[in-house]
Design a protein around this motif. Structure first.
Motif, PDB file in Angstrom:
ATOM      1  N   ILE B 308      17.724  14.578  13.445  1.00 35.59           N
ATOM      2  CA  ILE B 308      19.153  14.887  13.287  1.00 35.59           C
ATOM      3  C   ILE B 308      19.295  16.207  12.540  1.00 35.59           C
ATOM      4  O   ILE B 308      18.625  16.438  11.535  1.00 35.59           O
ATOM      5  N   ILE B 309      20.172  17.086  13.055  1.00 27.34           N
ATOM      6  CA  ILE B 309      20.375  18.358  12.360  1.00 27.34           C
ATOM      7  C   ILE B 309      21.775  18.494  11.780  1.00 27.34           C
ATOM      8  O   ILE B 309      21.995  19.316  10.913  1.00 27.34           O
ATOM      9  N   ALA B 310      22.735  17.719  12.257  1.00 31.47           N
ATOM     10  CA  ALA B 310      24.096  17.855  11.737  1.00 31.47           C
ATOM     11  C   ALA B 310      24.865  16.555  11.907  1.00 31.47           C
ATOM     12  O   ALA B 310      24.496  15.707  12.722  1.00 31.47           O
ATOM     13  N   GLN B 311      25.883  16.418  11.110  1.00 29.27           N
ATOM     14  CA  GLN B 311      26.732  15.239  11.154  1.00 29.27           C
ATOM     15  C   GLN B 311      28.168  15.710  10.994  1.00 29.27           C
ATOM     16  O   GLN B 311      28.427  16.715  10.348  1.00 29.27           O
ATOM     17  N   PHE B 312      29.075  15.010  11.603  1.00 28.20           N
ATOM     18  CA  PHE B 312      30.482  15.353  11.400  1.00 28.20           C
ATOM     19  C   PHE B 312      31.341  14.155  11.755  1.00 28.20           C
ATOM     20  O   PHE B 312      30.849  13.152  12.271  1.00 28.20           O
ATOM     21  N   ALA B 313      32.620  14.267  11.449  1.00 33.04           N
ATOM     22  CA  ALA B 313      33.541  13.191  11.780  1.00 33.04           C
ATOM     23  C   ALA B 313      34.828  13.805  12.300  1.00 33.04           C
ATOM     24  O   ALA B 313      35.183  14.934  11.949  1.00 33.04           O
ATOM     25  N   GLY B 314      35.497  13.073  13.149  1.00 29.88           N
ATOM     26  CA  GLY B 314      36.807  13.486  13.644  1.00 29.88           C
ATOM     27  C   GLY B 314      37.722  12.286  13.566  1.00 29.88           C
ATOM     28  O   GLY B 314      37.261  11.151  13.440  1.00 29.88           O
ATOM     29  N   VAL B 315      39.025  12.544  13.575  1.00 33.13           N
ATOM     30  CA  VAL B 315      39.969  11.437  13.527  1.00 33.13           C
ATOM     31  C   VAL B 315      40.794  11.433  14.806  1.00 33.13           C
ATOM     32  O   VAL B 315      41.369  12.443  15.195  1.00 33.13           O
ATOM     33  N   ARG B 316      40.806  10.287  15.469  1.00 32.15           N
ATOM     34  CA  ARG B 316      41.566  10.150  16.716  1.00 32.15           C
ATOM     35  C   ARG B 316      43.034   9.877  16.392  1.00 32.15           C
ATOM     36  O   ARG B 316      43.335   9.146  15.449  1.00 32.15           O
ATOM     37  N   ALA B 317      43.901  10.423  17.224  1.00 32.10           N
ATOM     38  CA  ALA B 317      45.332  10.216  17.016  1.00 32.10           C
ATOM     39  C   ALA B 317      45.805   9.052  17.874  1.00 32.10           C
ATOM     40  O   ALA B 317      46.530   9.220  18.842  1.00 32.10           O
ATOM     41  N   ALA B 318      45.384   7.846  17.533  1.00 36.23           N
ATOM     42  CA  ALA B 318      45.813   6.666  18.299  1.00 36.23           C
ATOM     43  C   ALA B 318      47.283   6.384  17.980  1.00 36.23           C
ATOM     44  O   ALA B 318      47.740   6.652  16.868  1.00 36.23           O
TER      45      ALA B 318
END
Lengths: 421, 489
Positions: B308-318
């Motif tokens: 693994i070289i990177a991690q991230f998160a996103g937020v869905r607009a449900a």
């Protein structure tokens, strides 16, 4: 496409590449070529403006650029060719190198011998998977070092450093000398990962706290780092609940290990040791691909540049010889096995008619022990630490006593050593 | 206080995510006066940039939903769209894998659903699946295969859509969050820190903040429920592990943990689907990671977390409606909501944008085709994908392509300069466009060099180059600055 040839082509113009090129030249290789991606020779030494280089080699305390310059000056006195700002994109098992730069475009370089001297890179936050946000202000220690020492900027004024590798320790002092504050150095191991002299001179002398058996468990801040949470860890490196502590800071530096850069090597088919992350080599530092040699931090991560130069000279000498004689036939081969409390030994395989210098690291610290090299030679050590590389030379005379097809290098107690003797 | 600049446009799009930029580009085909307003420094930085990049097959969605209405048509639009915009797109195929008899039954239901819609789907036996993907869990029973499922770089697509929209006359306003909005006669007014903008039609593509924007207008009939997804990205050396995007059988809440080859080929695993309180909670967590690794390994057991070289998160607009909201507000005339665009929003976006044109026509807005509309943006030179001969040629024409800046991904100075000239303003903007700093060293070596190029190209001081807009400066002080300050004090 421009087509070139070389007797010995050295990939990388850092301390390893410089020393290898010089000895290859001395061997009589007619055309020696150094290919360097940066705009100057010297490699990472150019950003290491602290002193402490060359104690073994020159019996003097030099800065990184000074140490590099001695070799650069020697190279300049020869007809070694240097290609700067040139990136090697491929190496083939037939020792064809494809490289690119702005002046010549694509180049195809056929070399009789190749020396791999690409160095290493720093382990990243992503590789460690430190939880939390991803703001600006998280740097690997070496990147921060470049910003400060080459570009002339300070990343922030309140830093936490994760990992006690040598670059991290050096940067703790550097930040302090620039008027910034280092709030903590946090190390997951029960001991510092860097050299003892760096712990003393960079942390203790400046009253910078070192937290052992601890780690950063969360990064805070949206646009820029605002703080980190640190915690103590158990034997399995899991954070211990209740020990969390928030430290306000605007910068997080990572000094959590170096990884030899062997993407080019593995593409060419060079076999890599999963422990060192560097090529598997014999006593001439030749890899499994005939005529391809490796030295310096691309072979295994060193702590002293003096050792890099020494190792690279060996690689350069054999590469130069290989270029002249093309395909030397090696005599009896003996495997070198890392035994009790030895993490690795380089070279991995030896012949018996040349003196061999073994470079090794131990797995855990110990005191008053003996390093036993396959019963050929025993060296007493008052203190051994994983951060401090050991080197032991055995002579062809000693190698005469090898009977089997392998030798084991191990750490034994004084008592055991006496019994054996 | 400084007076705010006042302006008036026909159509204001709020939000430069994949939905806003898709609509902007579609509207740029007509003689309209369009302005896109974005709160961040560049477009595509909200939910879009953390999207998995999957162009879904169109067999997942429940019949009768808007998700179902737009997903498959959207999928069918991707090849041409990406060809026109010169965006990396690969039809790498999608596999929904059954690990037991019960899952096999569900897979068969999805097959039927897909076939009814005309999706190219078929069932593969265990042997066929393992022949296609030898690294899958060997005990699987079979899978649904959708060869037209694909993979795209979501940020690259949003940036390309915006670039092409600007080419065709759309205006872009960045770093201007809408802070207030109201109705004045038949006009709608949007206030940002620097502007007061009047518009005949406002298109609400504000993603996570779509409900906030609606409420500013006094329009309060839906809520956005943020749902976070973490993703973990691997080194290029994972390139050959799987070719297709691997799905488990979905749960009622999400499509599950997937193994995704990005359009560049390296793997990504994720996402989680966790309801969160904060709309911009972009933290990654230890717990999220362990769930993802477990899920991914149940599909591809040999996945190695050390790569693994990177991690991230996103937020869905449900949305509170559990479906897309694509409609003119029943309360505020001329306010068009494109809200709740969660998965498969990326796939659906081109189809939604095409439908917006129809909705505008139906609403009586004069839509006169632009005769000189240019569907193509200038070709992007991707040095690492060229043959040696082509590389040599490119360098002869422009030596900046001979200087490799990002060594891990082989990205040249020429490409970075081009990215800045096309609109990149920040380190992340360059990274998302051309991948400089996206590789295994994560910018450790190239970051200072990229900053130098951005600084030079934009004519701003080195220390003002940011990671992702004001406040995210990487460098805070010049050497000796802290010491001289101390002395002065």
């Amino acid at each position: 496409m421009k087509v070139l040839t070389a007797d010995t082509a050295v990939i990388g113009g850092g301390p390893a590449g410089l020393a290898a090129a010089l000895t290859a030249k001395k061997q009589g290789a007619d055309k020696v070529l150094i290919i360097e991606r940066n705009n100057e020779l010297g490699g990472i030494l150019q950003q290491c403006i602290h002193h402490g280089f060359g104690l073994h080699r020159f019996k003097q305390e030099l800065s990184g650029p000074e140490y590099a310059q001695r070799f650069i000056d020697m190279v300049k006195k020869t007809d070694i060719e240097v290609l700067l700002e040139t990136m090697v994109s491929e190496l083939t098992p037939e020792r064809k190198i494809y490289a690119v730069n702005s002046r010549n475009g694509m180049m195809e370089i056929s070399a009789k011998a190749v020396v791999l001297a690409m160095g290493c890179r720093e382990r990243t936050r992503g590789a460690l998977r430190i939880p939390g946000t991803r703001p600006a202000g998280v740097f690997s220690a070496g990147t921060a070092q470049r910003f400060m020492n080459i570009d002339g900027y300070i990343p922030g004024k309140k830093a936490v450093i994760l990992g006690s590798g040598d670059i991290g320790l050096i940067m703790a002092r550097r930040f302090t000398l620039e008027g910034a504050r280092v709030e903590a150095v946090v190390e997951v191991l029960p001991y510092a990962a860097g050299l003892t002299r760096n712990v003393v001179q960079c942390l203790e002398d400046f009253h910078i706290p070192l937290y052992l058996r601890s780690t950063v468990i969360e990064v805070h801040g949206e646009d820029r780092v605002e703080g980190v949470t640190i915690a103590e860890v158990d034997e399995a490196w899991n954070p211990i609940a209740g020990t969390e502590r928030y430290i306000e800071c605007d910068t997080l530096l990572l000094s959590v290990g170096l990884i030899p850069e062997n993407e080019l090597s593995t593409q060419a088919g060079v076999a890599v040791d999963p422990v060192t992350n560097g090529p598997i080599v014999n006593e001439s530092l030749m890899t499994n691909i005939p005529g391809v040699f490796a030295c310096g931090n691309v072979l295994h991560v060193h702590d002293l540049v003096d050792n890099v130069s020494k190792e690279a000279e060996r690689a350069g000498r054999f590469a130069g010889r290989y270029a002249l004689e093309q395909g030397e036939d090696w005599k009896k081969r003996v495997k070198v096995i890392a035994g009790e409390n030895i993490r690795y030994v380089v070279p991995h395989e030896i012949g018996l008619d040349e003196p061999v210098e073994f470079f090794m690291r131990v797995q855990r610290p110990d005191e008053n022990v003996v390093i036993d090299v396959g019963g050929l030679r025993s060296v007493r050590q008052r203190s051994i630490r994983p951060s401090e590389m050991l080197n032991i030379t055995v002579t062809p005379e000693m190698l005469k006593n090898v009977t089997g097809d392998s030798i084991t290098v191990q750490v034994v107690t004084l008592k055991e050593a006496e019994v054996r003797a | 206080m400084i007076d705010k600049t006042r302006c008036s446009v026909q159509i204001a799009i709020v939000g430069g995510g994949i939905v806003g930029t898709s609509v902007a580009r579609e509207l740029s085909k007509y003689n309209l006066d369009v302005l896109l307003i974005e709160k961040e420094a560049e477009v595509g930085w909200g939910t879009t940039k953390a999207n998995s990049g999957i162009v879904h097959g169109g067999f997942h969605e429940v019949p009768g939903t808007l998700k179902a209405k737009y997903c498959f048509p959207g999928n069918q639009m991707f090849p041409q769209l990406c060809e026109e915009l010169d965006v990396s797109f690969k039809q790498n195929g999608i596999l929904m894998v059954a690990r037991n008899e019960e899952e096999m039954k569900t897979v068969e239901q999805y097959l039927e659903r897909g076939l009814e819609r005309g999706v190219n789907v078929r069932l593969l036996s265990r042997e066929e699946v393992l022949k296609l993907e030898p690294h899958l869990e060997p005990s699987i029973l079979g899978a649904l295969y959708a060869p037209e499922g694909g993979s795209v770089m979501p940020f690259e697509l949003a940036a390309a859509l915006m670039e092409n929209s600007i080419q065709n006359g759309v205006q872009l306003l960045t770093e201007n969050p809408v802070t207030n909005a109201w109705v004045e006669g038949d006009q709608k007014v949007l206030e940002t820190p620097a502007y007061i903008i009047k518009a005949q039609v406002v298109i609400n593509a504000a993603g996570l903040f779509a409900d906030d924007l609606a409420r500013m207008f006094g329009d309060d009939y839906f809520t956005i429920r943020p749902r976070k997804g973490e993703e973990y990205l691997f080194d290029m050396t994972t390139k050959d592990l799987v070719k297709s995007t691997i799905f488990p059988v979905p749960s009622t809440k999400s499509k599950g943990i997937l193994v995704i080859p990005t359009s560049e080929g390296n793997l990504m695993i994720g996402p989680t689907g966790d309801d969160v309180l904060e709309k911009e909670d972009l933290t990654t967590t230890t717990d999220g990671f362990s769930r993802i690794l477990e899920g991914a390994r149940s599909l591809v057991p040999s996945i190695d977390p050390r790569k693994i070289i990177a991690q991230f998160a996103g937020v869905r607009a449900a949305s509170s409606r559990h479906d897309f909201i694509v409609e003119f507000s029943p309360n505020i005339p001329g306010l068009l909501h494109l809200a709740g665009i969660e998965s498969p929003g990326l796939t659906a976006a081109p189809a939604i944008a095409a439908d917006v044109v129809q909705m505008m026509k139906d609403a009586g807005i004069k839509m006169e085709p632009k005769i000189d509309f240019e569907p193509r943006r200038r070709k992007v030179i991707r040095f690492h994908r060229l043959s040696r001969k082509e590389q040599d040629q490119v360098i002869k024409e422009n030596p900046a392509y001979g200087r490799v800046i990002c060594r891990c991904e082989t990205i040249t100075e020429g490409e970075i300069i081009d990215a800045v000239r096309r609109g990149a303003r920040t380190l992340d903007g360059v990274k998302f466009r051309v991948r400089a700093g996206a590789g295994r060293c994560q910018g450790g070596f190239c970051q200072p060099l990229v900053m130098e190029i951005i600084s030079r190209e934009l004519g701003i001081p080195f220390e003002q180059v940011t990671k992702r807009g004001t406040g995210s400066e990487q460098i805070r002080y010049a050497a000796k600055e802290l010491l001289t300050r101390e002395v002065e004090q």
